[in-house]
Write a protein that holds these residues in place. Structure first.
Motif, PDB file in Angstrom:
ATOM      1  N   GLU A   1      -7.324  -7.504  -8.798  1.00 19.60           N
ATOM      2  CA  GLU A   1      -7.347  -7.352 -10.264  1.00 19.60           C
ATOM      3  C   GLU A   1      -6.148  -6.568 -10.793  1.00 19.60           C
ATOM      4  OE1 GLU A   1     -10.001  -6.253  -8.291  1.00 19.60           O
ATOM      5  OE2 GLU A   1     -11.032  -8.167  -8.475  1.00 19.60           O
ATOM      6  N   ASP A   2      -5.503  -5.777  -9.930  1.00 19.59           N
ATOM      7  CA  ASP A   2      -4.413  -4.903 -10.370  1.00 19.59           C
ATOM      8  C   ASP A   2      -3.038  -5.323  -9.853  1.00 19.59           C
ATOM      9  OD1 ASP A   2      -6.355  -3.328 -11.566  1.00 19.59           O
ATOM     10  OD2 ASP A   2      -6.440  -1.899  -9.905  1.00 19.59           O
ATOM     11  N   ASP A   3      -3.000  -5.924  -8.681  1.00 21.80           N
ATOM     12  CA  ASP A   3      -1.742  -6.144  -7.971  1.00 21.80           C
ATOM     13  C   ASP A   3      -1.298  -7.605  -8.043  1.00 21.80           C
ATOM     14  OD1 ASP A   3      -2.089  -3.488  -7.246  1.00 21.80           O
ATOM     15  OD2 ASP A   3      -2.946  -3.998  -5.295  1.00 21.80           O
ATOM     16  N   SER A   4       0.001  -7.803  -7.923  1.00 24.49           N
ATOM     17  CA  SER A   4       0.561  -9.149  -7.892  1.00 24.49           C
ATOM     18  C   SER A   4       1.527  -9.254  -6.714  1.00 24.49           C
ATOM     19  CB  SER A   4       1.312  -9.440  -9.198  1.00 24.49           C
ATOM     20  OG  SER A   4       1.965 -10.693  -9.123  1.00 24.49           O
ATOM     21  N   ILE A   5       1.215 -10.150  -5.789  1.00 25.96           N
ATOM     22  CA  ILE A   5       2.086 -10.423  -4.644  1.00 25.96           C
ATOM     23  C   ILE A   5       2.370 -11.912  -4.667  1.00 25.96           C
ATOM     24  CG2 ILE A   5       2.289 -10.489  -2.126  1.00 25.96           C
ATOM     25  CD1 ILE A   5       0.035  -8.011  -3.792  1.00 25.96           C
ATOM     26  N   ARG A   6       3.633 -12.272  -4.543  1.00 24.70           N
ATOM     27  CA  ARG A   6       4.020 -13.683  -4.539  1.00 24.70           C
ATOM     28  C   ARG A   6       4.780 -13.969  -3.256  1.00 24.70           C
ATOM     29  NH1 ARG A   6       4.183 -16.074 -10.011  1.00 24.70           N
ATOM     30  NH2 ARG A   6       3.125 -14.577 -11.342  1.00 24.70           N
ATOM     31  N   ILE A   7       4.391 -15.045  -2.593  1.00 24.68           N
ATOM     32  CA  ILE A   7       5.058 -15.471  -1.364  1.00 24.68           C
ATOM     33  C   ILE A   7       5.590 -16.880  -1.609  1.00 24.68           C
ATOM     34  CG2 ILE A   7       4.794 -15.950   1.095  1.00 24.68           C
ATOM     35  CD1 ILE A   7       2.370 -13.983   1.039  1.00 24.68           C
ATOM     36  N   TYR A   8       6.902 -17.001  -1.630  1.00 17.59           N
ATOM     37  CA  TYR A   8       7.549 -18.293  -1.868  1.00 17.59           C
ATOM     38  C   TYR A   8       8.107 -18.810  -0.553  1.00 17.59           C
ATOM     39  CZ  TYR A   8       7.545 -16.730  -6.746  1.00 17.59           C
ATOM     40  OH  TYR A   8       7.172 -16.272  -7.984  1.00 17.59           O
TER      41      TYR A   8
ATOM     42  N   PRO B   1       0.999  -1.364  -9.355  1.00 22.46           N
ATOM     43  CA  PRO B   1       1.135  -0.180 -10.205  1.00 22.46           C
ATOM     44  C   PRO B   1       0.873   1.156  -9.507  1.00 22.46           C
ATOM     45  CG  PRO B   1      -0.876  -1.380 -10.749  1.00 22.46           C
ATOM     46  CD  PRO B   1      -0.130  -2.207  -9.747  1.00 22.46           C
ATOM     47  N   GLU B   2       0.120   1.144  -8.428  1.00 25.01           N
ATOM     48  CA  GLU B   2      -0.264   2.398  -7.771  1.00 25.01           C
ATOM     49  C   GLU B   2       0.688   2.710  -6.616  1.00 25.01           C
ATOM     50  OE1 GLU B   2      -1.852   5.237  -5.440  1.00 25.01           O
ATOM     51  OE2 GLU B   2      -2.477   3.275  -4.721  1.00 25.01           O
ATOM     52  N   THR B   3       1.291   3.883  -6.653  1.00 28.00           N
ATOM     53  CA  THR B   3       2.342   4.255  -5.700  1.00 28.00           C
ATOM     54  C   THR B   3       1.886   4.199  -4.248  1.00 28.00           C
ATOM     55  OG1 THR B   3       3.374   5.659  -7.361  1.00 28.00           O
ATOM     56  CG2 THR B   3       3.977   6.078  -5.069  1.00 28.00           C
ATOM     57  N   ARG B   4       0.726   4.698  -3.956  1.00 28.96           N
ATOM     58  CA  ARG B   4       0.273   4.739  -2.558  1.00 28.96           C
ATOM     59  C   ARG B   4       0.115   3.330  -1.971  1.00 28.96           C
ATOM     60  NH1 ARG B   4      -4.780   8.332  -0.382  1.00 28.96           N
ATOM     61  NH2 ARG B   4      -3.821   8.758   1.628  1.00 28.96           N
ATOM     62  N   ARG B   5      -0.518   2.420  -2.724  1.00 28.77           N
ATOM     63  CA  ARG B   5      -0.673   1.037  -2.265  1.00 28.77           C
ATOM     64  C   ARG B   5       0.676   0.338  -2.184  1.00 28.77           C
ATOM     65  NH1 ARG B   5      -4.460   0.562  -5.831  1.00 28.77           N
ATOM     66  NH2 ARG B   5      -3.439  -1.039  -7.070  1.00 28.77           N
ATOM     67  N   ARG B   6       1.546   0.626  -3.149  1.00 35.53           N
ATOM     68  CA  ARG B   6       2.882   0.022  -3.159  1.00 35.53           C
ATOM     69  C   ARG B   6       3.660   0.443  -1.916  1.00 35.53           C
ATOM     70  NH1 ARG B   6       4.127   1.427  -8.063  1.00 35.53           N
ATOM     71  NH2 ARG B   6       5.172   3.346  -7.483  1.00 35.53           N
ATOM     72  N   THR B   7       3.567   1.699  -1.536  1.00 29.09           N
ATOM     73  CA  THR B   7       4.251   2.196  -0.339  1.00 29.09           C
ATOM     74  C   THR B   7       3.668   1.561   0.920  1.00 29.09           C
ATOM     75  OG1 THR B   7       4.741   4.284  -1.444  1.00 29.09           O
ATOM     76  CG2 THR B   7       4.824   4.282   0.967  1.00 29.09           C
TER      77      THR B   7
END
Length: 91
Positions: A57-64, A10-16
């Motif tokens: 607690e905020d982010d979701s990363i999935r590695i398939y 959700p947070e732009t800086r972390r997403r970038t």
């Protein structure tokens, strides 16, 4: 091994920051989806770098992980192509 990595941050800086990390390991195929061809060592490095910036607690990363048989059955509709290992020759 072929990996598909997707994320929702959700947070732009972390997403970038995450997108820049993933660009070091693979190809962006959609806004928040990357295809990566990695051995175990590179996968470990990528995961370590991801863990350094995310907030669980905020982010979701999935590695398939995609097996070779399944990789051959990937279907792309519309523009784009599946990432491949390029043959590189140094002369």
């Amino acid at each position: 091994m072929f990996y598909l990595v997707s994320y929702d941050i959700p947070e732009t800086r972390r997403r970038t920051k995450l997108a820049k990390i993933l660009e070091d390991f693979g190809d962006r195929v959609q806004y928040s989806v990357f295809e990566c061809i990695l051995d175990e060592k590179l996968l470990g490095k990528m995961i370590k770098r991801i863990q350094e910036i995310i907030i669980a607690e905020d982010d979701s990363i999935r590695i398939y992980s995609i097996c070779a048989g399944c990789e051959k059955r990937i279907e792309v509709m519309g523009k784009g192509k599946v990432s491949k290992i390029e043959n590189i020759y140094v002369i």
